[in-house]
Write a protein that holds these residues in place. Structure first.
Motif, short mmCIF file in Angstrom:
data_model
loop_
_atom_site.label_atom_id
_atom_site.label_comp_id
_atom_site.label_asym_id
_atom_site.label_seq_id
_atom_site.Cartn_x
_atom_site.Cartn_y
_atom_site.Cartn_z
N THR A 30 10.78 7.55 90.45
CA THR A 30 12.03 6.83 90.19
C THR A 30 11.75 5.34 90.03
OG1 THR A 30 13.15 8.40 91.60
CG2 THR A 30 14.37 6.43 91.04
N GLY A 84 5.61 -0.24 82.22
CA GLY A 84 4.76 0.93 82.49
C GLY A 84 4.97 1.41 83.91
N GLY A 85 4.09 2.28 84.38
CA GLY A 85 4.20 2.79 85.76
C GLY A 85 4.82 4.16 85.80
N THR A 86 4.68 4.79 86.95
CA THR A 86 5.13 6.17 87.08
C THR A 86 6.27 6.32 88.08
OG1 THR A 86 3.53 6.44 88.84
CG2 THR A 86 2.87 7.17 86.64
N GLY A 143 4.28 4.74 93.13
CA GLY A 143 3.66 3.80 94.07
C GLY A 143 4.46 3.60 95.35
N LEU A 144 5.75 3.34 95.21
CA LEU A 144 6.56 3.09 96.41
C LEU A 144 6.78 4.36 97.20
CD1 LEU A 144 9.27 0.53 95.22
CD2 LEU A 144 7.27 0.13 96.66
N ALA A 145 6.90 5.50 96.50
CA ALA A 145 7.08 6.77 97.21
C ALA A 145 5.85 7.03 98.08
CB ALA A 145 7.30 7.90 96.23
N LYS A 199 3.12 -7.47 88.90
CA LYS A 199 3.61 -6.88 87.65
C LYS A 199 5.01 -7.37 87.29
CE LYS A 199 4.61 -2.25 87.33
NZ LYS A 199 4.33 -0.81 87.15
N PHE A 209 9.22 -7.09 100.11
CA PHE A 209 9.01 -5.77 100.69
C PHE A 209 8.42 -5.97 102.08
CE2 PHE A 209 9.84 -2.58 97.46
CZ PHE A 209 9.99 -3.37 96.33
N ASN A 223 2.77 -4.34 92.37
CA ASN A 223 4.14 -4.38 91.83
C ASN A 223 4.63 -5.82 91.74
OD1 ASN A 223 4.59 -1.69 91.43
ND2 ASN A 223 5.64 -1.35 93.37
#
Ligand code: ADP
Length: 490
Positions: free
Chosen positions: A276, A287-289, A292-294, A231, A319, A228
């Motif tokens: 989210t 992009g992305g879904t 990743g963080l979840a 990115k 982070f 992330n």
């Protein structure tokens, strides 16, 4: 409930049973009060009341001799509260069951998609090795890339749903947290450098040499955060730190900082929710879904830690996550965190790698760690030429730009020595940083058999070596290289 029904009556007389009598005897004998919270009771003569709940206490009153003379029995009707609590519990259980079913459905669906998708990827890989014209190649490459992106999404969904459905287990083995951080940095630095970003790493000397935990999952969280950070950063740097967590002794504090786009305060708490993203424009631009963080949050929490972010819009983000990982003696062999797969080549090769960058040296070492190949790494062309004269090798991989003597000069020197000595030519492969056709020509002119374009992907690299190990003649190997170069260029 109607008080009159009890008035003046003794509960034990009204409702004699063995349990009550035992309690009664116990309070008389010990002289200690006795309580039960929310004791269920069904009145035998009032079946329409159903099960009722009572906070139930029996107090002894003693005479001068400390002998129990009286008993005071206090009952409090808590039926309403208890019924509400039970209804809530039931609703929670139902919701959890529904969530589990949803998780299992997602898990099996993702699995079902993965299997045919693997075939699609494998086939397009094979297709790329055939003679295609430029347009066909571009189309197949696009298909391959999209397939890979889909596989990543599916792996995320699979991971997430496994965690949600409770079918996720962590392993525990001794590993070195320093090694995890440093090896991941080497891998992720390639992606960072492609964007012109630096990736410095700082590991506090106070970090234990070995801890007990699931290194694979620690890697996964770090890779998510670094991915992330890279990115969402266009310039500056992405950095990683590992320190003891001073507020909580025995806990490690990992952090990944970037100088990227940052996150608005109002979005900070919901980016950890699944599917989210900070705002709707993110998918379009990056992009992305939003998984990743979840996943990272769930993994960190499963490992007993916490994850949070500090960020300023336009300035960058940090982070943090904590992990309570117990230190262990480093006497046992430590698990190799990044690569746990063992390659079994047809024959062991003797490989000489000439490379001046310590990061790249480490990268090649990691790539080749679990193989049976014998690897020698030297720092420049002078050392490479000397080693080739000293001992036999099957393959030489040489960086081009190196201090003292560059890769082309070294290759020319090796070729000249082979001629003078009447030796068969070694397979020499140049490692170039640029994918331009000029570099390829230059490599060939210097006497190299081919070239690999950096960053070199692990699988590509190992596949090429595997094919060299299997190949019986040099032409076969050169064919391999041609395809490898194509793959690394995209
Ligand atoms: P994805 O990256 O696939 O969208 P994540 O769950 O990893 O999903 O991240 C969720 C959102 O959090 C991202 O879409 C982005 O809006 C925000 N985000 C995460 N990391 C960063 C970062 N380093 N800098 C800025 N925004 C970030």
């Amino acid at each position: 409930m109607d008080e009159a029904s009890f008035h003046g009556k003794n509960h034990f007389v009204l409702y004699p049973n063995e349990e009550n009598e035992a309690i009664f005897r116990r309070v008389v004998e010990t002289g200690e009060p006795f309580s039960i919270i929310a004791k269920p009771f069904q009145f035998p003569d009032l079946p329409e009341w159903g099960v009722t709940y009572w906070d139930w206490t029996l107090y002894p009153i003693k005479d001068d001799q400390e002998v129990v003379e009286w008993l005071i029995f206090v009952l409090r009707d808590v039926t309403e509260n208890k019924r509400a609590e039970l209804a809530l519990l039931q609703a929670k259980e139902q919701a959890e069951a529904a969530n589990r079913v949803k998780g299992e459905f997602l898990a099996s669906m993702s699995h079902e998609i993965r299997t045919p998708m693997n075939v699609v990827l494998g086939m397009s890989d094979v297709l790329l090795e055939t003679d295609l014209d430029a347009e066909q190649r571009r189309l197949v490459q696009t298909m391959h890339r999209s397939g890979k992106a889909l596989m990543r999404v599916i792996s995320d969904v699979l991971d997430f749903s496994r965690i949600e459905s409770g079918r996720f287990t962590l392993s525990a083995h001794p590993f070195s947290p320093r090694q995890v951080v440093e090896e991941i940095a080497v891998f992720m630095r390639m992606a960072a450098e492609e964007k012109g970003l630096t990736l410095p790493v700082d590991v506090d000397p106070g970090i234990p040499e070995a801890v007990l935990g699931d290194s694979g999952r620690v890697c996964q969280v770090l890779i998510n955060l670094l991915g992330n950070a890279i990115k969402f950063t266009q310039q500056g740097q992405v950095s990683m730190r590992l320190t003891p967590h001073f507020q909580e002794p025995g806990t490690l504090l990992f952090s990944v900082a970037d100088t990227g786009i940052g996150i608005a305060t109002e979005h900070m708490d919901h980016i950890f929710r699944h599917f989210t993203q900070a705002d709707s424009g993110i998918t379009r631009r990056y992009g992305g879904t939003g998984l990743g963080l979840a996943i990272s949050q769930k993994l960190v929490e499963l490992m007993g830690g916490q994850i949070w972010v500090e960020s300023q819009l336009g300035q960058g983000s940090i982070f943090f996550f904590t992990l309570p990982l117990r230190p262990v003696e480093a006497s046992e062999p430590l698990e190799n965190p990044v690569e746990q797969r063992t390659e079994t080549p047809t024959r062991s090769l003797r490989i000489l790698i000439a490379e001046d960058s310590p990061d790249n040296q480490l990268l090649f070492q990691i790539y080749l760690k679990n193989t049976s190949h014998h690897v020698v790494i030297v720092n420049d062309g002078v050392e490479a030429v000397a080693r080739v004269r000293e001992e036999p090798f099957d393959l030489v991989l040489t960086d081009i730009e190196m201090p003292n003597m560059d890769g082309y000069t070294a290759t020319r020197a090796i070729r000249q020595w082979e001629q003078e000595e009447g030796r068969p030519p070694l397979v020499i492969v140049a490692l170039t940083a640029h994918a331009t056709s000029g570099k390829r020509e230059e490599s060939l002119a210097a006497g190299c058999d081919g070239h690999l374009t950096k960053p070199i992907k692990k699988q590509t690299f190992l596949d090429a070596i595997q094919r060299v190990a299997e190949s019986t003649d040099k032409q076969d190997f050169l064919d391999v290289l041609r395809n490898v170069s194509i793959d690394t260029n995209n």
